[in-house]
Design an enzyme around this catalytic site. Structure first.
Site, PDB file in Angstrom:
ATOM      1  CG  ASN A   1      29.916  36.402  35.244  1.00 56.88           C
ATOM      2  OD1 ASN A   1      29.032  36.880  35.930  1.00 56.88           O
ATOM      3  ND2 ASN A   1      30.798  35.533  35.701  1.00 56.88           N
ATOM      4  N   GLY A   2      30.115  39.435  32.025  1.00 57.70           N
ATOM      5  CA  GLY A   2      30.612  39.983  30.765  1.00 57.70           C
ATOM      6  C   GLY A   2      29.978  41.324  30.514  1.00 57.70           C
TER       7      GLY A   2
ATOM      8  CB  CYS B   1      29.612  39.011  37.941  1.00 54.93           C
ATOM      9  SG  CYS B   1      29.473  40.748  37.492  1.00 54.93           S
TER      10      CYS B   1
ATOM     11  CD  GLU C   1      52.194  44.426  43.988  1.00 54.13           C
ATOM     12  OE1 GLU C   1      51.769  45.114  43.049  1.00 54.13           O
ATOM     13  OE2 GLU C   1      51.506  43.547  44.537  1.00 54.13           O
TER      14      GLU C   1
ATOM     15  CD  GLU D   1      45.136  45.848  45.861  1.00 54.87           C
ATOM     16  OE1 GLU D   1      44.215  45.584  45.087  1.00 54.87           O
ATOM     17  OE2 GLU D   1      46.262  45.314  45.774  1.00 54.87           O
TER      18      GLU D   1
ATOM     19  CE  LYS E   1      48.580  43.773  46.762  1.00 57.43           C
ATOM     20  NZ  LYS E   1      48.980  43.370  45.481  1.00 57.43           N
TER      21      LYS E   1
ATOM     22  CD1 TRP F   1      33.396  44.797  41.487  1.00 57.08           C
ATOM     23  CD2 TRP F   1      33.283  45.437  39.347  1.00 57.08           C
ATOM     24  NE1 TRP F   1      34.241  45.870  41.315  1.00 57.08           N
ATOM     25  CE2 TRP F   1      34.189  46.281  40.014  1.00 57.08           C
ATOM     26  CE3 TRP F   1      33.052  45.653  37.994  1.00 57.08           C
ATOM     27  CZ2 TRP F   1      34.861  47.319  39.379  1.00 57.08           C
ATOM     28  CZ3 TRP F   1      33.710  46.681  37.356  1.00 57.08           C
ATOM     29  CH2 TRP F   1      34.611  47.508  38.058  1.00 57.08           C
TER      30      TRP F   1
ATOM     31  CG  HIS G   1      62.499  65.955  38.474  1.00 61.14           C
ATOM     32  ND1 HIS G   1      63.206  66.975  37.902  1.00 61.14           N
ATOM     33  CD2 HIS G   1      63.389  64.952  38.679  1.00 61.14           C
ATOM     34  CE1 HIS G   1      64.469  66.608  37.740  1.00 61.14           C
ATOM     35  NE2 HIS G   1      64.606  65.375  38.209  1.00 61.14           N
TER      36      HIS G   1
ATOM     37  CE  LYS H   1      42.641  37.060  42.896  1.00 68.60           C
ATOM     38  NZ  LYS H   1      43.771  37.787  43.512  1.00 68.60           N
TER      39      LYS H   1
ATOM     40  NE  ARG I   1      35.100  35.309  39.009  1.00 73.32           N
ATOM     41  CZ  ARG I   1      36.042  34.850  38.212  1.00 73.32           C
ATOM     42  NH1 ARG I   1      36.750  33.834  38.576  1.00 73.32           N
ATOM     43  NH2 ARG I   1      36.267  35.402  37.047  1.00 73.32           N
TER      44      ARG I   1
HETATM   45  C1  F6R Z   1      46.137  44.096  42.912  1.00 72.77           C
HETATM   46  C2  F6R Z   1      45.589  43.185  41.929  1.00 72.77           C
HETATM   47  C3  F6R Z   1      45.286  43.721  40.584  1.00 72.77           C
HETATM   48  C4  F6R Z   1      45.608  42.671  39.510  1.00 72.77           C
HETATM   49  C5  F6R Z   1      45.152  43.189  38.138  1.00 72.77           C
HETATM   50  C6  F6R Z   1      45.505  42.202  37.038  1.00 72.77           C
HETATM   51  O1  F6R Z   1      46.383  43.452  44.126  1.00 72.77           O
HETATM   52  O2  F6R Z   1      45.370  42.037  42.205  1.00 72.77           O
HETATM   53  O3  F6R Z   1      45.967  44.908  40.338  1.00 72.77           O
HETATM   54  O4  F6R Z   1      46.986  42.414  39.526  1.00 72.77           O
HETATM   55  O5  F6R Z   1      43.774  43.400  38.152  1.00 72.77           O
HETATM   56  O6  F6R Z   1      44.888  40.969  37.253  1.00 72.77           O
HETATM   57  P1  F6R Z   1      45.378  39.664  36.541  1.00 72.77           P
HETATM   58  O7  F6R Z   1      46.744  39.361  37.033  1.00 72.77           O
HETATM   59  O8  F6R Z   1      44.384  38.624  36.931  1.00 72.77           O
HETATM   60  O9  F6R Z   1      45.383  39.942  35.062  1.00 72.77           O
END
Ligand code: F6R
Length: 607
Positions: A101-102, A2, A481, A488, A485, A75, A504, A602, A27
């Protein structure tokens, strides 16, 4: 997860609250709210839509006059996104408002305790407990009341508190959740993230774990757990405010994809002096390194995928067995780490709860922890024995791109540096690798020129069914990766499969018209992958292959994407780019909210 903002000063508080929340919306964005103190009363406004609707609801802030206030973008963790659950939360008499937050770990017990005293809860959140507790302990001194309340809290919190009896004051407190105070003439700000503060001030005070702060328009007074005053110099934030703005791009994600060559160049060049890699201030030295028998790489999401590349590169250059773990698994599996294990933690935000907990677990078992982090001064950076910063600048899009690329660059540099220290790489070999790493930004620039081809491929992308990414070794790391991408941000099911693993099980999903993207930059294994391409084509799949420029043999694929050829250990850095672009264009064309995909946030500061 948040975002928190707060203001006390000579101007209407709502201006900063709305602007700051808009900057922090990435966020968490399932609901938001503000509370402003005016004439001895606290007025609250909330929305379950985006910050834009809060602006409309308050007639651009005009309906909420007052010079002190707090705001929050949420969030959801405890309870669905709803007006009742959105912050700020009030005490029963409306004299205290709190943003948080938390996540609290003893909320159920505290809720029962307060309910037994007659408190009627209006939300399902853990946060609502806090204003009720503060009210219970309040005897005229709001700082003392907050101190008593936070003593009762188990778990993590960053708090902004408004008290109706204190016209120009805010109280802040934190434990395991970031919180910053911004200082300016005639105004003091509160924010969970520096991007909210940058347009107003660069003078920033960081609140440490367990501290409480009293903010007035003249500045901030800090107190430790025991209520003793704490003296701390403000630091100056140096990065550019423009870095946190879109600068003409349609989306932050697009801007951040395009910024990758520059971000990687910064990350690399700052570590090179006289043609050598220099990591100044690192505690890890030749003696410590020579005692390391194993490396444990721990991270979440894309950072974990960067770690998957790191594992190949470490084992190749260092010849030290390297394990890769998801932080959320590592922390709960009684990990076998000790003084002979180097734990490498990777995190863009430096605040990911599982990664932080895994780090603490590794440290408690005597492992030396080296972290690769983007956000300076973040919790993970502070808790580590050594930190290498990625210098990607602020990353605003929820889906990481430049964060991931700069993590790769640091993993390469670290591997070359450590291999030299251990005598496992000759000066010539190290020099050649370093030249290849330094040449990456140009190669990445060229890979970005694939944008029109990727836009065209995206326009022909299937709109239902699953898209497969296949590859072997480093190509498989990139496949994971690329699939993340795409899913998500576009909400299309996408999955990564190691080429050799298809038969498999996963090959049963291959049918007429299925799109398979074959990542084929690993020359050594290209023949093997060609076999996998033929297997899926035989079952009706349409295959798009990604190969290095200059590869002589024609690919069996239906379409080909050619990326610049680079050193075989560094291919991930160029190969990922077209598929970041592909995901971006697919999501954009589907009308998805590219920078703020549904259900995500984020930095994941809850478990
Ligand atoms: C995907 C993405 C997430 C972060 C994950 C870890 O695009 O951004 O999968 O990589 O939440 O976040 P950090 O790197 O901030 O620990």
């Amino acid at each position: 997860m948040c975002g928190i903002v707060g203001y006390t000063g000579n101007e209407p508080a709502i201006d900063f609250l709305l602007d700051g929340l808009a900057r922090l919306e990435y966020r968490g964005y399932d609901s938001a709210g503000v509370a402003v103190l005016n004439g001895g009363n606290i007025a609250v406004e909330k929305t379950v839509e985006r910050i834009g609707s809060l602006k409309r609801q308050t007639r651009n802030g005009r309906s909420l006059p007052g010079r002190a206030g707090i705001g929050h973008t949420r969030w959801a963790t405890h309870g669905a996104p709803s007006l009742a659950n959105a912050h700020p939360h009030l005490s029963a008499d409306g004299r205290f408002a709190v943003v948080h937050n938390g996540i609290l770990e003893n909320d159920a017990a505290l809720r029962r305790e307060l309910a037994a005293e007659g408190v009627a809860f209006r939300s399902e959140t853990d946060t609502e407990i806090i204003p009720h507790l503060i009210r219970r302990y309040y005897e005229g001194d709001p700082v003392a009341a907050v101190a008593k309340a936070v003593e009762r809290l188990a778990g993590s919190y960053a708090l902004g508190v408004l008290c109706a009896d204190c016209p120009d004051r805010l109280i802040a407190a934190r434990r395991f959740s970031p919180l910053l105070i911004g200082l300016a003439d005639g105004a003091t700000y509160l924010a969970s993230d520096v991007t909210a503060l940058l347009p107003r001030t660069r003078r920033v005070l960081e609140l440490a774990d367990g501290e409480i702060a009293l903010l007035t328009p003249q500045g901030a007074r800090l107190f430790d757990r025991e209520g003793r005053p704490v003296e701390r110099e403000a630091s100056r934030v140096t990065f550019d405010v423009g870095a946190a703005e879109k600068g003409g791009w349609a989306h932050f994600m697009q801007k951040e994809i395009m910024e990758q060559p520059q971000a990687v160049a910064q990350t690399v060049e700052r570590r090179i002096s006289g043609g050598e890699i220099v990591f100044s201030g690192l505690r890890l030295d030749a003696a410590l390194l020579s005692r390391i028998r194993r490396i444990a790489i721990v991270a979440c999401g894309s950072a974990y995928h960067a770690g998957a590349v790191g594992k190949y590169v470490f084992e190749e250059l260092l010849r030290i067995p390297t394990e890769l773990d998801l932080a959320s698994e590592f922390r709960y599996r009684n990990p076998l780490v000790g003084a002979d294990v180097l734990t490498v933690v990777i995190s863009q935000s430096g605040e990911t709860a599982d990664t932080l907990a895994a780090l603490r677990e590794a440290k408690a078992r005597g492992s030396h922890v080296l972290s690769i982090v983007n956000v300076v001064g973040s919790s993970i950076a502070r808790a580590s024995d050594d930190v290498l910063y990625t210098f990607a600048g602020p990353e605003i899009a929820v889906a990481t791109t430049k964060g991931y690329s700069t993590q790769l660059a640091l993993l390469y540099l670290f591997a070359v540096w450590a291999a030299r220290l251990l005598g496992r790489l000759s000066a010539d070999e190290a020099g050649r690798l370093l030249d290849a790493i330094r040449a990456l930004p140009q190669a990445m620039e060229r890979a970005l020129r694939l944008a029109p081809q990727m836009e065209d491929l995206a326009s022909r992308s299937p709109t239902d069914g699953s898209i497969f990414f296949i590859g072997r070794n480093l190509d498989y790391a990139v496949a994971q990766e690329a699939a993340l991408k795409l899913k998500e941000i576009s909400y299309l099911p996408a999955q990564a499969c190691a080429g050799g693993e298809l038969k498999h099980g996963s090959i049963s999903l291959i049918e007429e018209g299925r799109t398979v993207i074959a990542l084929d930059c690993c020359d050594r294994l290209s023949d093997k992958l060609a076999g996998n391409i033929r297997e899926v084509q035989a079952r009706g799949a349409r295959v798009i292959a990604c190969v290095p420029e200059g590869r002589a043999e024609p690919s069996a694929a239906d379409e080909t994407v050619r990326v610049p050829a680079v050193h075989p250990l560094l291919t991930a850095s160029v190969e990922v780019i077209p598929f970041q672009l592909y995901a971006y264009f697919v999501a954009r064309d589907r009308g998805c909210d590219v920078d703020k995909p549904r259900n995500l946030a984020k930095s994941v500061t809850v478990e």
